[in-house]
Design a protein around this motif. Structure first.
Motif, PDB file in Angstrom:
ATOM      1  N   HIS A 111      -0.643   4.002 -22.351  1.00 57.22           N
ATOM      2  CA  HIS A 111      -0.420   3.520 -20.982  1.00 57.22           C
ATOM      3  C   HIS A 111      -1.605   3.840 -20.051  1.00 57.22           C
ATOM      4  N   HIS A 115      -4.167   1.198 -18.027  1.00 61.66           N
ATOM      5  CA  HIS A 115      -4.431   1.099 -16.585  1.00 61.66           C
ATOM      6  C   HIS A 115      -5.871   0.647 -16.327  1.00 61.66           C
ATOM      7  N   SER A 136      -3.333   7.857 -11.121  1.00 61.82           N
ATOM      8  CA  SER A 136      -1.947   7.391 -11.090  1.00 61.82           C
ATOM      9  C   SER A 136      -1.029   8.531 -10.666  1.00 61.82           C
ATOM     10  N   GLY A 137       0.277   8.318 -10.847  1.00 67.86           N
ATOM     11  CA  GLY A 137       1.225   9.363 -10.475  1.00 67.86           C
ATOM     12  C   GLY A 137       1.203  10.518 -11.466  1.00 67.86           C
ATOM     13  N   GLY A 138       0.757  10.262 -12.680  1.00 64.31           N
ATOM     14  CA  GLY A 138       0.766  11.304 -13.708  1.00 64.31           C
ATOM     15  C   GLY A 138      -0.609  11.733 -14.165  1.00 64.31           C
ATOM     16  N   GLY A 163      -1.715  10.810  -7.415  1.00 66.49           N
ATOM     17  CA  GLY A 163      -0.498  10.113  -6.967  1.00 66.49           C
ATOM     18  C   GLY A 163       0.649  11.079  -6.715  1.00 66.49           C
ATOM     19  N   ASP A 167       2.745  11.669  -3.359  1.00 62.61           N
ATOM     20  CA  ASP A 167       4.210  11.631  -3.292  1.00 62.61           C
ATOM     21  C   ASP A 167       4.758  12.913  -2.665  1.00 62.61           C
ATOM     22  N   GLY A 180       2.897   7.201  -1.946  1.00 59.56           N
ATOM     23  CA  GLY A 180       1.509   6.744  -1.799  1.00 59.56           C
ATOM     24  C   GLY A 180       1.336   5.625  -0.790  1.00 59.56           C
ATOM     25  N   ASP A 184      -0.574   5.908   2.848  1.00 60.78           N
ATOM     26  CA  ASP A 184      -1.702   4.979   3.061  1.00 60.78           C
ATOM     27  C   ASP A 184      -1.489   4.196   4.361  1.00 60.78           C
ATOM     28  N   GLY A 289      -1.894   3.514 -10.250  1.00 64.47           N
ATOM     29  CA  GLY A 289      -1.198   3.238  -8.990  1.00 64.47           C
ATOM     30  C   GLY A 289      -2.001   3.548  -7.740  1.00 64.47           C
ATOM     31  N   ASN A 293      -4.761   2.045  -3.280  1.00 65.45           N
ATOM     32  CA  ASN A 293      -5.001   2.671  -1.966  1.00 65.45           C
ATOM     33  C   ASN A 293      -6.152   1.995  -1.218  1.00 65.45           C
ATOM     34  N   VAL A 320      -0.169  -0.702 -10.045  1.00 61.02           N
ATOM     35  CA  VAL A 320       0.985   0.133 -10.421  1.00 61.02           C
ATOM     36  C   VAL A 320       1.490  -0.323 -11.785  1.00 61.02           C
ATOM     37  N   ASP A 321       2.450   0.417 -12.329  1.00 69.04           N
ATOM     38  CA  ASP A 321       2.895   0.171 -13.692  1.00 69.04           C
ATOM     39  C   ASP A 321       3.353  -1.277 -13.904  1.00 69.04           C
TER      40      ASP A 321
HETATM   41  O1  KG4 Z   1       0.284   3.961 -12.153  1.00 62.82           O
HETATM   42  P1  KG4 Z   1       1.579   4.234 -11.510  1.00 62.82           P
HETATM   43  O2  KG4 Z   1       2.468   3.084 -11.135  1.00 62.82           O
HETATM   44  O3  KG4 Z   1       2.466   5.199 -12.377  1.00 62.82           O
HETATM   45  C1  KG4 Z   1       1.960   6.178 -13.210  1.00 62.82           C
HETATM   46  O4  KG4 Z   1       1.469   5.819 -14.308  1.00 62.82           O
HETATM   47  O5  KG4 Z   1       2.022   7.341 -12.768  1.00 62.82           O
HETATM   48  O6  KG4 Z   1       1.251   5.109 -10.218  1.00 62.82           O
HETATM   49  C2  KG4 Z   1       2.238   5.464  -9.318  1.00 62.82           C
HETATM   50  C3  KG4 Z   1       1.596   6.297  -8.224  1.00 62.82           C
HETATM   51  C4  KG4 Z   1       2.624   6.937  -7.300  1.00 62.82           C
HETATM   52  O7  KG4 Z   1       2.319   8.310  -7.177  1.00 62.82           O
HETATM   53  C5  KG4 Z   1       2.389   6.195  -5.992  1.00 62.82           C
HETATM   54  O8  KG4 Z   1       2.687   6.954  -4.848  1.00 62.82           O
HETATM   55  C6  KG4 Z   1       0.904   5.876  -6.083  1.00 62.82           C
HETATM   56  O9  KG4 Z   1       0.717   5.500  -7.429  1.00 62.82           O
HETATM   57  N1  KG4 Z   1       0.478   4.787  -5.186  1.00 62.82           N
HETATM   58  C7  KG4 Z   1      -0.391   4.967  -4.168  1.00 62.82           C
HETATM   59  C8  KG4 Z   1      -0.495   3.726  -3.496  1.00 62.82           C
HETATM   60  N2  KG4 Z   1       0.310   2.824  -4.156  1.00 62.82           N
HETATM   61  C9  KG4 Z   1       0.904   3.499  -5.192  1.00 62.82           C
HETATM   62  N3  KG4 Z   1      -1.065   6.060  -3.766  1.00 62.82           N
HETATM   63  C10 KG4 Z   1      -1.871   5.937  -2.695  1.00 62.82           C
HETATM   64  N4  KG4 Z   1      -2.004   4.786  -1.993  1.00 62.82           N
HETATM   65  C11 KG4 Z   1      -1.355   3.663  -2.357  1.00 62.82           C
HETATM   66  N5  KG4 Z   1      -1.515   2.530  -1.653  1.00 62.82           N
END
Ligand code: KG4
Ligand code: ZN
Length: 352
Positions: A111, A115, A136-138, A163, A167, A180, A184, A289, A293, A320-321
């Motif tokens: 995954h 990305h 990303s979030g992780g 991310g 959060d 996020g 933003d 994700g 931003n 995002v995912d």
């Molecule tokens: O890639 P993703 O969908 O999931 C993972 O693989 O973790 O990333 C999700 C993360 C979340 O923490 C979310 O808050 C963040 O991406 N995110 C952002 C924005 N849009 C999503 N962080 C900062 N600014 C944004 N505009």
């Protein structure tokens, strides 16, 4: 070549059909944000159950919207690492069943690597070798990318992912989940002062390619809720710490903008250091994700201009995912001869 992708690693159930590894014929995403919002984060058991309910309707819709039949598929690709194991298993089981019953190859996709591939969807090929940054979030990781499936890790976060910090900062300010996009939006409101707070920029002085976002997160906590009083010393008067000023809308904007400056500065500086230390590279690729931003996209463009290289960042809908990135990278692996079988396992960690 039509490849179906299935994604269920966290809190989105997604399926997509991609043609020739690049052209997205359909991309369906069922988010679970509403189910997890009241807990302020993803609850694994709730996520698995929701994937279970949604995975087949989402696959059916992706196939229908692509204007094809299941029998037209050349392969089924699935995100099998990293993620919540209970969630991964749902998508993996569906993918195995489909590949077995259709008699087409099954391909497991990482995954996090997918990305980065998202920047190639509906777009020109990425010039390789590339410097890759997944935020990303992780994960928050820098890669030397020789080809979509040939990456080596150059550095990454030693604590929170970017991310995750977004959060948590949103949760500290009571904004909602996922935080996020909300942080933003606040940070870019008129009047937001990004220099109002001098939040720490994690590991920026260190000569390595790692990140740390736990310090800036704690600094935000103190700015919003006040510093905790130090423990009283024997025989001394307790130290009185003044409470934090009220969290007005203006202060929220300033906290968000200052936090965003600290995070983006760390990401840009380390990306530039990686470029200098491990180049030459022909492009800068950013995914995950947080690549949605607004400031990060602007700052990375400025960096790419300075480096004289093209910036490749995924279109917003593939930051995002999603499953289009899974189907896309799966197509590349298929063309390289990769095949998995029904023993393919769900793995909580990324391959590199
Ligand atoms: O890639 P993703 O969908 O999931 C993972 O693989 O973790 O990333 C999700 C993360 C979340 O923490 C979310 O808050 C963040 O991406 N995110 C952002 C924005 N849009 C999503 N962080 C900062 N600014 C944004 N505009
Ligand atoms: Zn992701």
């Amino acid at each position: 070549m039509l490849v179906l992708g299935i994604e269920s690693s966290c809190d989105e159930t997604a399926a997509a059909v991609v043609e020739g590894g690049v052209r997205v014929r359909s991309s369906v995403i069922a988010t679970q944000h509403d189910l997890h919002a009241e807990y302020g984060g993803v609850v694994p058991e709730i996520a698995s159950r929701a994937h279970e309910e949604r995975v087949l309707p989402v696959v059916r819709r992706a196939v229908r919207e692509a204007g094809i039949e299941l029998a037209d598929l050349s392969a089924v690709a699935v995100g099998h690492r990293p993620g919540l194991v209970g969630s991964l298993l749902v998508g993996l089981s569906a993918a195995k069943a489909l590949s077995w019953s259709l008699g087409v190859p099954l391909i497991g996709v990482d995954h996090v690597h997918a990305h980065l591939y998202a920047a190639a969807l509906d777009a020109e090929p990425i010039p390789f070798p590339a410097l890759g940054l997944v935020v990303s979030g992780g994960h928050t990781t820098l890669y030397a990318v020789r080809s979509p499936a040939d990456l080596s890790r150059l550095g990454g976060t030693i604590d929170d992912a970017a991310g995750e910090a977004y959060d948590k900062v949103a949760a500290i300010m009571g904004l909602g989940h996922p935080g996020g996009p909300l942080v933003d939006a606040l940070a870019t409101q008129p009047g937001a002062d990004e220099h109002a707070f001098d939040f720490p920029i994690g590991l920026v002085q260190k000569g390595n390619l790692n990140f740390s976002f736990s310090g800036v997160k704690t600094a935000v906590l103190y700015a919003v809720r006040g510093r905790p009083a130090p423990p009283p010393l024997p025989g001394r008067e307790p130290i009185v710490v003044p409470p934090a000023p009220p969290l007005t809308d203006a202060r929220k904007r300033d906290v968000a903008a200052s936090f965003q400056r600290a995070v983006c500065t760390a990401l840009v500086r380390k990306a530039e250091a990686a470029w200098d230390a491990h180049g030459p590279f022909r492009s800068l690729v950013v995914g995950g994700g947080v690549s949605a931003n607004s400031r990060l996209r602007r700052d990375m463009q400025t960096l790419a201009d300075r480096l004289g290289a093209p910036l490749r960042v995924a279109p917003m809908k593939y930051c995002v995912d999603n499953a289009a990135m899974i189907a896309g990278l799966g197509s590349v692996l298929l063309a390289e001869g990769r095949r998995d079988d029904l023993t393919l396992a769900a793995v909580p960690t990324t391959a590199c």
